[in-house]
Design a protein around this motif. Sequence first.
Motif, PDB file in Angstrom:
ATOM      1  N   LEU A  24       0.832  -1.196   0.000  1.00 29.76           N
ATOM      2  CA  LEU A  24       0.000   0.000   0.000  1.00 29.76           C
ATOM      3  C   LEU A  24       0.868   1.249   0.000  1.00 29.76           C
ATOM      4  O   LEU A  24       1.961   1.253   0.592  1.00 29.76           O
ATOM      5  N   PRO A  25       0.442   2.338  -0.655  1.00 25.75           N
ATOM      6  CA  PRO A  25       1.182   3.600  -0.576  1.00 25.75           C
ATOM      7  C   PRO A  25       1.305   4.041   0.883  1.00 25.75           C
ATOM      8  O   PRO A  25       0.317   4.052   1.622  1.00 25.75           O
ATOM      9  N   ALA A  26       2.513   4.390   1.313  1.00 25.47           N
ATOM     10  CA  ALA A  26       2.729   4.761   2.712  1.00 25.47           C
ATOM     11  C   ALA A  26       3.836   5.799   2.815  1.00 25.47           C
ATOM     12  O   ALA A  26       4.721   5.887   1.961  1.00 25.47           O
ATOM     13  N   ALA A  27       3.772   6.592   3.886  1.00 26.19           N
ATOM     14  CA  ALA A  27       4.802   7.601   4.153  1.00 26.19           C
ATOM     15  C   ALA A  27       4.951   7.780   5.655  1.00 26.19           C
ATOM     16  O   ALA A  27       3.988   7.617   6.410  1.00 26.19           O
ATOM     17  N   PHE A  28       6.168   8.099   6.068  1.00 28.93           N
ATOM     18  CA  PHE A  28       6.457   8.434   7.457  1.00 28.93           C
ATOM     19  C   PHE A  28       6.679   9.945   7.486  1.00 28.93           C
ATOM     20  O   PHE A  28       7.525  10.468   6.758  1.00 28.93           O
ATOM     21  N   CYS A  29       5.889  10.658   8.301  1.00 26.01           N
ATOM     22  CA  CYS A  29       5.890  12.122   8.271  1.00 26.01           C
ATOM     23  C   CYS A  29       6.170  12.704   9.649  1.00 26.01           C
ATOM     24  O   CYS A  29       5.953  12.053  10.684  1.00 26.01           O
ATOM     25  N   GLY A  30       6.630  13.953   9.661  1.00 29.21           N
ATOM     26  CA  GLY A  30       6.729  14.696  10.894  1.00 29.21           C
ATOM     27  C   GLY A  30       5.347  15.133  11.338  1.00 29.21           C
ATOM     28  O   GLY A  30       4.355  14.979  10.614  1.00 29.21           O
ATOM     29  N   ALA A  31       5.281  15.710  12.550  1.00 32.47           N
ATOM     30  CA  ALA A  31       3.985  16.119  13.097  1.00 32.47           C
ATOM     31  C   ALA A  31       3.301  17.174  12.230  1.00 32.47           C
ATOM     32  O   ALA A  31       2.074  17.295  12.242  1.00 32.47           O
ATOM     33  N   ASP A  32       4.080  17.939  11.458  1.00 30.86           N
ATOM     34  CA  ASP A  32       3.490  18.971  10.601  1.00 30.86           C
ATOM     35  C   ASP A  32       3.123  18.447   9.213  1.00 30.86           C
ATOM     36  O   ASP A  32       2.711  19.214   8.338  1.00 30.86           O
ATOM     37  N   GLY A  33       3.286  17.121   8.997  1.00 28.28           N
ATOM     38  CA  GLY A  33       2.928  16.538   7.711  1.00 28.28           C
ATOM     39  C   GLY A  33       4.049  16.494   6.695  1.00 28.28           C
ATOM     40  O   GLY A  33       3.845  16.034   5.569  1.00 28.28           O
ATOM     41  N   THR A  34       5.260  16.952   7.082  1.00 29.93           N
ATOM     42  CA  THR A  34       6.396  16.890   6.162  1.00 29.93           C
ATOM     43  C   THR A  34       6.843  15.445   5.995  1.00 29.93           C
ATOM     44  O   THR A  34       7.065  14.734   6.984  1.00 29.93           O
ATOM     45  N   ILE A  35       6.963  14.991   4.769  1.00 30.22           N
ATOM     46  CA  ILE A  35       7.323  13.595   4.503  1.00 30.22           C
ATOM     47  C   ILE A  35       8.807  13.366   4.793  1.00 30.22           C
ATOM     48  O   ILE A  35       9.680  14.046   4.242  1.00 30.22           O
ATOM     49  N   ARG A  37       9.976   9.975   4.805  1.00 30.24           N
ATOM     50  CA  ARG A  37      10.284   8.833   3.931  1.00 30.24           C
ATOM     51  C   ARG A  37       8.995   8.345   3.292  1.00 30.24           C
ATOM     52  O   ARG A  37       7.970   8.214   3.961  1.00 30.24           O
ATOM     53  N   ALA A  38       9.041   8.099   1.991  1.00 29.84           N
ATOM     54  CA  ALA A  38       7.899   7.530   1.264  1.00 29.84           C
ATOM     55  C   ALA A  38       8.315   6.175   0.717  1.00 29.84           C
ATOM     56  O   ALA A  38       9.492   5.946   0.416  1.00 29.84           O
ATOM     57  N   ASN A  39       7.354   5.269   0.584  1.00 30.51           N
ATOM     58  CA  ASN A  39       7.712   3.966   0.017  1.00 30.51           C
ATOM     59  C   ASN A  39       7.453   3.952  -1.493  1.00 30.51           C
ATOM     60  O   ASN A  39       6.787   4.843  -2.034  1.00 30.51           O
ATOM     61  N   PRO A  40       7.991   2.967  -2.223  1.00 31.35           N
ATOM     62  CA  PRO A  40       7.833   2.937  -3.682  1.00 31.35           C
ATOM     63  C   PRO A  40       6.379   2.888  -4.145  1.00 31.35           C
ATOM     64  O   PRO A  40       6.056   3.425  -5.206  1.00 31.35           O
ATOM     65  N   GLN A  48       7.103   8.386  -9.971  1.00 29.29           N
ATOM     66  CA  GLN A  48       8.397   8.946  -9.591  1.00 29.29           C
ATOM     67  C   GLN A  48       9.132   7.995  -8.657  1.00 29.29           C
ATOM     68  O   GLN A  48       8.619   6.930  -8.279  1.00 29.29           O
ATOM     69  N   LEU A  49      10.366   8.390  -8.287  1.00 28.91           N
ATOM     70  CA  LEU A  49      11.132   7.636  -7.308  1.00 28.91           C
ATOM     71  C   LEU A  49      10.780   8.111  -5.905  1.00 28.91           C
ATOM     72  O   LEU A  49      10.436   9.278  -5.695  1.00 28.91           O
ATOM     73  N   ALA A  50      10.886   7.207  -4.936  1.00 27.56           N
ATOM     74  CA  ALA A  50      10.459   7.518  -3.568  1.00 27.56           C
ATOM     75  C   ALA A  50      11.242   8.687  -2.966  1.00 27.56           C
ATOM     76  O   ALA A  50      10.691   9.497  -2.220  1.00 27.56           O
ATOM     77  N   GLY A  51      12.524   8.805  -3.286  1.00 31.31           N
ATOM     78  CA  GLY A  51      13.353   9.862  -2.706  1.00 31.31           C
ATOM     79  C   GLY A  51      12.887  11.265  -3.066  1.00 31.31           C
ATOM     80  O   GLY A  51      13.187  12.226  -2.355  1.00 31.31           O
ATOM     81  N   GLY A 166       9.047   7.036 -20.497  1.00 36.14           N
ATOM     82  CA  GLY A 166       9.479   8.090 -19.585  1.00 36.14           C
ATOM     83  C   GLY A 166       8.959   7.950 -18.171  1.00 36.14           C
ATOM     84  O   GLY A 166       8.746   8.952 -17.478  1.00 36.14           O
ATOM     85  N   LEU A 167       8.756   6.706 -17.721  1.00 36.61           N
ATOM     86  CA  LEU A 167       8.331   6.461 -16.348  1.00 36.61           C
ATOM     87  C   LEU A 167       9.371   5.617 -15.628  1.00 36.61           C
ATOM     88  O   LEU A 167      10.317   5.117 -16.243  1.00 36.61           O
ATOM     89  N   THR A 168       9.191   5.435 -14.330  1.00 36.13           N
ATOM     90  CA  THR A 168       9.998   4.482 -13.586  1.00 36.13           C
ATOM     91  C   THR A 168       9.387   3.098 -13.772  1.00 36.13           C
ATOM     92  O   THR A 168       8.258   2.951 -14.243  1.00 36.13           O
ATOM     93  N   ALA A 169      10.150   2.071 -13.356  1.00 38.48           N
ATOM     94  CA  ALA A 169       9.608   0.710 -13.410  1.00 38.48           C
ATOM     95  C   ALA A 169       8.362   0.599 -12.536  1.00 38.48           C
ATOM     96  O   ALA A 169       7.386  -0.070 -12.902  1.00 38.48           O
ATOM     97  N   ASP A 170       8.372   1.274 -11.378  1.00 33.87           N
ATOM     98  CA  ASP A 170       7.197   1.263 -10.504  1.00 33.87           C
ATOM     99  C   ASP A 170       5.997   1.903 -11.193  1.00 33.87           C
ATOM    100  O   ASP A 170       4.860   1.466 -11.029  1.00 33.87           O
ATOM    101  N   GLY A 171       6.254   2.961 -11.965  1.00 32.57           N
ATOM    102  CA  GLY A 171       5.177   3.619 -12.689  1.00 32.57           C
ATOM    103  C   GLY A 171       4.551   2.709 -13.733  1.00 32.57           C
ATOM    104  O   GLY A 171       3.325   2.685 -13.912  1.00 32.57           O
ATOM    105  N   VAL A 172       5.401   1.943 -14.435  1.00 31.59           N
ATOM    106  CA  VAL A 172       4.889   0.987 -15.422  1.00 31.59           C
ATOM    107  C   VAL A 172       4.044  -0.082 -14.728  1.00 31.59           C
ATOM    108  O   VAL A 172       2.937  -0.408 -15.168  1.00 31.59           O
TER     109      VAL A 172
END
Length: 219
Positions: A24-35, A37-40, A48-51, A166-172
């Motif tokens: 599942l799409p997931a992200a670890f964020c600060g208390a203010d919602g700043t990402i 780390r995001a997963n692929p 796009q790439l997670a970074g 013009g996509l990533t492998a994850d995008g395909v």
Amino acid sequence: MVPDSAAAVFWRNRTTGLFDRIPLPAAFCGADGTILRANPALAAEWGQLAGAFRGRSALELFHPESWGQLRSIAEAIRLHRRSRYPVAVRWTAVNGVERRGEVSVDLVDDTSFDEPNLLVIVRVAEPEAEPVASAVCAGAVDATAVRILALTAGGATTAQIASAVGLTADGVNYHLKRLSRRWGVSGRAALVARAYVTGILAPGAWPPEPARSAGRPGP
């Protein structure tokens, strides 16, 4: 007692690896919602790439259906409550596709004195599988997905398809999985067969190519 730094590094890397493999799409964020780390799987929603998502605000990506739900989360952060908060959201994914789903927000921290971080997991509301008759409409599949289907039919690898469109492998893989769920089929061979049956790929053409009417923006 001094903690074993080697063990700490091992478990941190193990946890990071598991996080990246969450389907599942997931992200670890600060208390203010700043990402932080995001997963692929989340990055694949935008091809796009997670970074690329580090330092962005989650509210730039996901738009709540009700801002009142966010006020509940803000109050929970202030009071250091530990619970899971569901938020109905919408967003514009790769190639302008409008998506809806539910974000679950968990408050996590090490002590009751720390400002909590947020674990955000997205459950996408997928459309039900469409019957063949409705999929014949050229607008049912967008132009990028049609190109991916044609290249897949020609035997191209995921890496080759990603380079061509013009996509990533994850995008395909995102496009292929989304079509599999929409059409109720499993595997690339079945996807290609369905594309020919619905008139999305031109019969008798080699290398495979889209039908003349295929590839318009879909709903």
